[in-house]
Design a protein around this motif. Structure first.
Motif, PDB file in Angstrom:
ATOM      1  N   HIS A  61     -15.674  -1.403  -4.962  1.00  0.00           N
ATOM      2  CA  HIS A  61     -16.307  -0.277  -4.265  1.00  0.00           C
ATOM      3  C   HIS A  61     -15.320   0.759  -3.724  1.00  0.00           C
ATOM      4  CE1 HIS A  61     -15.510  -3.151  -0.951  1.00  0.00           C
ATOM      5  NE2 HIS A  61     -15.404  -2.097  -0.185  1.00  0.00           N
ATOM      6  N   TYR A  62     -14.072   0.336  -3.477  1.00  0.00           N
ATOM      7  CA  TYR A  62     -13.112   1.234  -2.836  1.00  0.00           C
ATOM      8  C   TYR A  62     -12.227   1.983  -3.834  1.00  0.00           C
ATOM      9  CZ  TYR A  62     -10.568  -3.019  -3.897  1.00  0.00           C
ATOM     10  OH  TYR A  62     -10.069  -4.102  -4.556  1.00  0.00           O
ATOM     11  N   ALA A  63     -12.337   1.674  -5.124  1.00  0.00           N
ATOM     12  CA  ALA A  63     -11.331   2.209  -6.051  1.00  0.00           C
ATOM     13  C   ALA A  63     -11.895   3.240  -7.016  1.00  0.00           C
ATOM     14  CB  ALA A  63     -10.685   1.077  -6.823  1.00  0.00           C
ATOM     15  N   ARG A  64     -11.022   4.200  -7.382  1.00  0.00           N
ATOM     16  CA  ARG A  64     -11.412   5.209  -8.347  1.00  0.00           C
ATOM     17  C   ARG A  64     -10.956   4.810  -9.753  1.00  0.00           C
ATOM     18  NH1 ARG A  64      -9.846  11.488  -7.761  1.00  0.00           N
ATOM     19  NH2 ARG A  64      -7.778  10.897  -8.464  1.00  0.00           N
ATOM     20  N   LYS A  65      -9.798   4.153  -9.789  1.00  0.00           N
ATOM     21  CA  LYS A  65      -9.257   3.723 -11.067  1.00  0.00           C
ATOM     22  C   LYS A  65      -8.425   2.475 -10.797  1.00  0.00           C
ATOM     23  CE  LYS A  65      -6.905   5.723 -15.036  1.00  0.00           C
ATOM     24  NZ  LYS A  65      -6.029   6.763 -15.542  1.00  0.00           N
ATOM     25  N   ALA A  66      -8.390   1.544 -11.718  1.00  0.00           N
ATOM     26  CA  ALA A  66      -7.644   0.313 -11.438  1.00  0.00           C
ATOM     27  C   ALA A  66      -7.208  -0.373 -12.728  1.00  0.00           C
ATOM     28  CB  ALA A  66      -8.507  -0.639 -10.620  1.00  0.00           C
ATOM     29  N   TYR A  67      -6.102  -1.059 -12.620  1.00  0.00           N
ATOM     30  CA  TYR A  67      -5.616  -1.909 -13.714  1.00  0.00           C
ATOM     31  C   TYR A  67      -5.391  -3.313 -13.182  1.00  0.00           C
ATOM     32  CZ  TYR A  67      -4.193   2.422 -16.081  1.00  0.00           C
ATOM     33  OH  TYR A  67      -4.165   3.652 -16.670  1.00  0.00           O
ATOM     34  N   ASP A  68      -5.668  -4.289 -14.004  1.00  0.00           N
ATOM     35  CA  ASP A  68      -5.207  -5.640 -13.699  1.00  0.00           C
ATOM     36  C   ASP A  68      -4.010  -5.912 -14.586  1.00  0.00           C
ATOM     37  OD1 ASP A  68      -7.307  -6.032 -12.000  1.00  0.00           O
ATOM     38  OD2 ASP A  68      -8.511  -7.187 -13.437  1.00  0.00           O
ATOM     39  N   ILE A  69      -3.050  -6.648 -14.059  1.00  0.00           N
ATOM     40  CA  ILE A  69      -2.050  -7.255 -14.934  1.00  0.00           C
ATOM     41  C   ILE A  69      -2.609  -8.629 -15.233  1.00  0.00           C
ATOM     42  CG2 ILE A  69       0.294  -8.149 -15.124  1.00  0.00           C
ATOM     43  CD1 ILE A  69       1.214  -5.853 -13.348  1.00  0.00           C
ATOM     44  N   GLN A  70      -2.754  -8.929 -16.499  1.00  0.00           N
ATOM     45  CA  GLN A  70      -3.326 -10.223 -16.874  1.00  0.00           C
ATOM     46  C   GLN A  70      -2.284 -11.092 -17.559  1.00  0.00           C
ATOM     47  OE1 GLN A  70      -6.694  -9.314 -19.390  1.00  0.00           O
ATOM     48  NE2 GLN A  70      -8.093  -9.301 -17.644  1.00  0.00           N
ATOM     49  N   TYR A  71      -2.497 -12.396 -17.418  1.00  0.00           N
ATOM     50  CA  TYR A  71      -1.627 -13.373 -18.091  1.00  0.00           C
ATOM     51  C   TYR A  71      -2.487 -14.245 -18.996  1.00  0.00           C
ATOM     52  CZ  TYR A  71       1.613 -17.137 -18.999  1.00  0.00           C
ATOM     53  OH  TYR A  71       2.405 -18.047 -19.644  1.00  0.00           O
TER      54      TYR A  71
ATOM     55  N   TRP B 203       1.117   8.124  -9.346  1.00  0.00           N
ATOM     56  CA  TRP B 203       1.698   6.942  -8.705  1.00  0.00           C
ATOM     57  C   TRP B 203       1.043   5.650  -9.196  1.00  0.00           C
ATOM     58  CZ3 TRP B 203       6.294   6.851  -6.928  1.00  0.00           C
ATOM     59  CH2 TRP B 203       6.858   8.004  -6.375  1.00  0.00           C
ATOM     60  N   LEU B 204      -0.215   5.757  -9.577  1.00  0.00           N
ATOM     61  CA  LEU B 204      -0.878   4.582 -10.143  1.00  0.00           C
ATOM     62  C   LEU B 204      -0.153   4.164 -11.434  1.00  0.00           C
ATOM     63  CD1 LEU B 204      -3.422   2.677  -9.928  1.00  0.00           C
ATOM     64  CD2 LEU B 204      -4.525   4.226 -11.528  1.00  0.00           C
TER      65      LEU B 204
ATOM     66  N   GLN C  95       0.872  -1.173   0.000  1.00  0.00           N
ATOM     67  CA  GLN C  95       0.000   0.000   0.000  1.00  0.00           C
ATOM     68  C   GLN C  95       0.905   1.218   0.000  1.00  0.00           C
ATOM     69  OE1 GLN C  95      -3.302  -0.882  -0.084  1.00  0.00           O
ATOM     70  NE2 GLN C  95      -2.643  -3.017   0.105  1.00  0.00           N
ATOM     71  N   TYR C  96       0.770   2.058  -1.014  1.00  0.00           N
ATOM     72  CA  TYR C  96       1.641   3.221  -1.156  1.00  0.00           C
ATOM     73  C   TYR C  96       0.839   4.481  -0.812  1.00  0.00           C
ATOM     74  CZ  TYR C  96       5.900   5.324  -2.989  1.00  0.00           C
ATOM     75  OH  TYR C  96       7.096   5.981  -3.116  1.00  0.00           O
ATOM     76  N   PHE C  97       1.283   5.185   0.221  1.00  0.00           N
ATOM     77  CA  PHE C  97       0.548   6.353   0.721  1.00  0.00           C
ATOM     78  C   PHE C  97       1.105   7.603   0.040  1.00  0.00           C
ATOM     79  CE2 PHE C  97       0.578   2.995   3.812  1.00  0.00           C
ATOM     80  CZ  PHE C  97      -0.750   2.915   4.209  1.00  0.00           C
TER      81      PHE C  97
ATOM     82  N   GLU D   7      -6.656 -12.310 -14.484  1.00  0.00           N
ATOM     83  CA  GLU D   7      -5.926 -11.416 -13.571  1.00  0.00           C
ATOM     84  C   GLU D   7      -4.822 -12.141 -12.799  1.00  0.00           C
ATOM     85  OE1 GLU D   7      -8.324  -9.189 -10.756  1.00  0.00           O
ATOM     86  OE2 GLU D   7      -6.632  -9.049  -9.364  1.00  0.00           O
ATOM     87  N   LEU D   8      -3.699 -11.437 -12.749  1.00  0.00           N
ATOM     88  CA  LEU D   8      -2.547 -11.938 -12.021  1.00  0.00           C
ATOM     89  C   LEU D   8      -2.300 -11.025 -10.822  1.00  0.00           C
ATOM     90  CD1 LEU D   8      -0.079 -13.770 -12.104  1.00  0.00           C
ATOM     91  CD2 LEU D   8       0.886 -12.310 -13.860  1.00  0.00           C
ATOM     92  N   GLU D   9      -2.523  -9.750 -11.040  1.00  0.00           N
ATOM     93  CA  GLU D   9      -2.304  -8.747  -9.988  1.00  0.00           C
ATOM     94  C   GLU D   9      -3.233  -7.563 -10.234  1.00  0.00           C
ATOM     95  OE1 GLU D   9       1.729  -7.769  -9.039  1.00  0.00           O
ATOM     96  OE2 GLU D   9       1.209  -5.784  -8.253  1.00  0.00           O
ATOM     97  N   GLY D  10      -3.677  -6.940  -9.136  1.00  0.00           N
ATOM     98  CA  GLY D  10      -4.505  -5.738  -9.264  1.00  0.00           C
ATOM     99  C   GLY D  10      -3.734  -4.530  -8.762  1.00  0.00           C
ATOM    100  N   ILE D  11      -3.825  -3.422  -9.506  1.00  0.00           N
ATOM    101  CA  ILE D  11      -3.194  -2.174  -9.070  1.00  0.00           C
ATOM    102  C   ILE D  11      -4.312  -1.138  -8.981  1.00  0.00           C
ATOM    103  CG2 ILE D  11      -1.443  -0.416  -9.638  1.00  0.00           C
ATOM    104  CD1 ILE D  11      -0.652  -3.369 -11.331  1.00  0.00           C
ATOM    105  N   HIS D  12      -4.546  -0.652  -7.770  1.00  0.00           N
ATOM    106  CA  HIS D  12      -5.758   0.129  -7.527  1.00  0.00           C
ATOM    107  C   HIS D  12      -5.449   1.493  -6.931  1.00  0.00           C
ATOM    108  CE1 HIS D  12      -6.972  -4.228  -6.596  1.00  0.00           C
ATOM    109  NE2 HIS D  12      -7.484  -3.964  -7.780  1.00  0.00           N
ATOM    110  N   ASP D  13      -6.126   2.511  -7.438  1.00  0.00           N
ATOM    111  CA  ASP D  13      -6.118   3.821  -6.801  1.00  0.00           C
ATOM    112  C   ASP D  13      -7.288   3.819  -5.816  1.00  0.00           C
ATOM    113  OD1 ASP D  13      -6.403   6.423  -6.022  1.00  0.00           O
ATOM    114  OD2 ASP D  13      -6.405   7.273  -8.050  1.00  0.00           O
ATOM    115  N   ARG D  14      -6.986   3.670  -4.523  1.00  0.00           N
ATOM    116  CA  ARG D  14      -8.040   3.492  -3.515  1.00  0.00           C
ATOM    117  C   ARG D  14      -8.439   4.809  -2.871  1.00  0.00           C
ATOM    118  NH1 ARG D  14      -7.842  -2.442  -1.360  1.00  0.00           N
ATOM    119  NH2 ARG D  14      -9.412  -1.576   0.024  1.00  0.00           N
TER     120      ARG D  14
END
Ligand code: ATP
Length: 430
Positions: free
Chosen positions: A243-253, A209-210, A198-200, A261-268
């Motif tokens: 519900h908690y995110a404004r913008k998000a990307y998944d890294i998919q394989y 940062w996203l 979690q990056y503050f 989805e392999l990983e989620g990167i979320h602007d919370r």
């Protein structure tokens, strides 16, 4: 060319070579639970270690923690999990099978064509009881994500570490979700491990940062040797956003069963710290010495699965050649780094090989094998993903050199026994 029945072959290789077994197998197994054997546990540890090294040790701006799995039940009310961590569930009235409503087309059972029940929301959190009395007041949950353990410790980490924004907190640990349809080997299970950070950041800097973290995280998978063409970003559509995110990307394989989805990167945003401030009555804010005011930081999260990364690495590394099956694992994560073989079981070669084993063991996970034809011994290691083979032969007995065989190219070079540590280290880090 895609390999036919790759998943079946992989499951069988994992069992045969001691990577992954079905849990409680002698009792008939338990759905969606898996045990990691001698090679699997090494691969898993190496993945976690590499993530930790890159996300914590190499970064002055990120601290680690290890929070407990059981938390105060109010954590899950504040976070929104009690209310909305649900999947839509339908049952078939005829064959009794259950499905996630959003995974089926039409209104009939995909297995038997039977009639389905109306959709109801099913909470994915595992519930248990704290203490001897099984009553509502003692309900606790097995955490469905590690992230909340980070949010509630925001001030506990900020104060002693004296970090300034932007900074991160990282954690690796188990999470539990009572998934309706666990599937695809270890891809979706009810017990799994996450690697979350979690990056503050300052409120107006979340978008930048996203973008930073999405690129950084993608480059980690590539650095593990995963083929670029099998990786992509998937930006969330407004309907997909949690519900908690404004913008998000998944890294998919690109798995044999589709892009997943392999990983989620979320602007919370400030959702998490605001909610916990509100529900706990403790203000989780940051004092900005530059602007001399207090505010609630925004959070950019990177959320990866250990088991899913492990599956990805195996799927991507699996290869078949006419004479052999080879796991082209990156040397950094390979369970065994080098195997040592005396060419024959006489003329002092086993003793010499044992000496080299002793020399290397403090530095690498090593495997010693003296039985069977050398070609067969090489192939067994190719299938286990061991990147290097060291053979002691008659020349070794004269000049103290050995052959070093590289798994992927099968190329061999002669190396001085004394140079092996440096040479193998160099190749692992290359
Ligand atoms: P999905 O849509 O696949 O259920 P999600 O969007 O709920 O996943 P997140 O909550 O973003 O997943 O979880 C972050 C990461 O944790 C996932 O990218 C995945 O690597 C891992 N993960 C989540 N659920 C599971 C599971 N049931 N089994 C294994 N790994 C999981």
């Amino acid at each position: 060319m895609p390999i036919e029945n790759l998943m079946e072959k992989l499951v069988s290789l994992c069992k045969r070579r001691g990577f992954i077994f079905q849990s409680s197998e002698i009792y008939g197994g338990i759905n969606s639970c898996w045990d990691y054997g001698p090679l699997g546990v090494e691969l898993k540890r190496n993945i976690k270690q590499d993530w930790w090294r890159r996300m914590v040790h190499l970064r002055p701006d990120i601290e680690g923690i290890d929070a407990s799995i059981l938390m105060h039940p109010d954590v899950w009310r504040s976070s929104g999990h009690v209310e909305s961590f649900t999947d839509p569930l339908v049952d078939c009235k005829n064959c009794k099978q259950r499905f996630k409503a959003d995974e089926i087309d039409g209104d009939k059972c995909p297995v038997c064509g039977g009639e389905l029940t109306p959709v109801r929301q099913f909470n994915l959190m595992f519930k248990t009881f704290m203490g001897p009395v099984e009553e509502e007041a003692s309900v606790v949950y097995l955490r469905p994500e590690t992230a909340q353990g980070i949010y509630v410790n925001f001030l506990n980490v900020l104060n002693p570490s004296r970090q300034k924004l932007p900074f991160g907190i990282a954690q690796i640990g188990k999470a539990f979700r009572n998934e309706i349809t666990p599937s695809n080997f270890i891809f979706r299970t009810r017990e799994f491990e996450q690697m979350e950070m979690q990056y503050f950041v300052k409120p107006q800097e979340d978008e930048e940062w996203l973008e930073y973290w999405k690129e950084k995280r993608m480059s980690w998978y590539i650095s593990l040797g995963i083929k670029k063409e099998n990786l992509r970003f998937h930006p969330h559509t407004p309907e997909e956003l949690p519900h908690y995110a404004r913008k998000a990307y998944d890294i998919q394989y690109h798995f044999p069963f589709g892009w997943k989805e392999l990983e989620g990167i979320h602007d919370r945003t400030d959702y998490d710290l605001s909610r916990h401030s509100e529900y706990s009555g403790k203000r989780l804010s940051y004092y900005d010495e530059g602007t001399k005011n207090h505010y609630i930081p925004y959070i950019v999260e990177t959320s990866a699965g250990v088991n899913r990364t492990l599956l990805t690495i195996l799927v991507d590394a699996y290869d078949e050649e006419p004479e052999r099956v080879v796991l082209r694992l990156h040397p950094r994560v390979a369970p065994i780094k080098a195997a040592i073989f005396p060419l024959v079981k006489r003329d002092g070669m086993p003793e010499k090989a044992r000496k080299i084993e002793e020399l290397l063991r403090p530095h690498f996970n090593i495997f010693y094998d003296e039985s069977g034809a050398i070609g067969r011994r090489y192939r067994r290691q190719d299938e286990a993903g061991t990147p290097f083979g060291i053979t002691v032969d008659s020349q070794t007995m004269e000049d103290d050199t050995v052959t070093l065989r590289e798994r992927d190219s099968m190329g061999q070079v002669r190396v001085k026994a004394d140079d092996l540590i440096t040479e193998i280290k160099r190749r692992i880090e290359a």
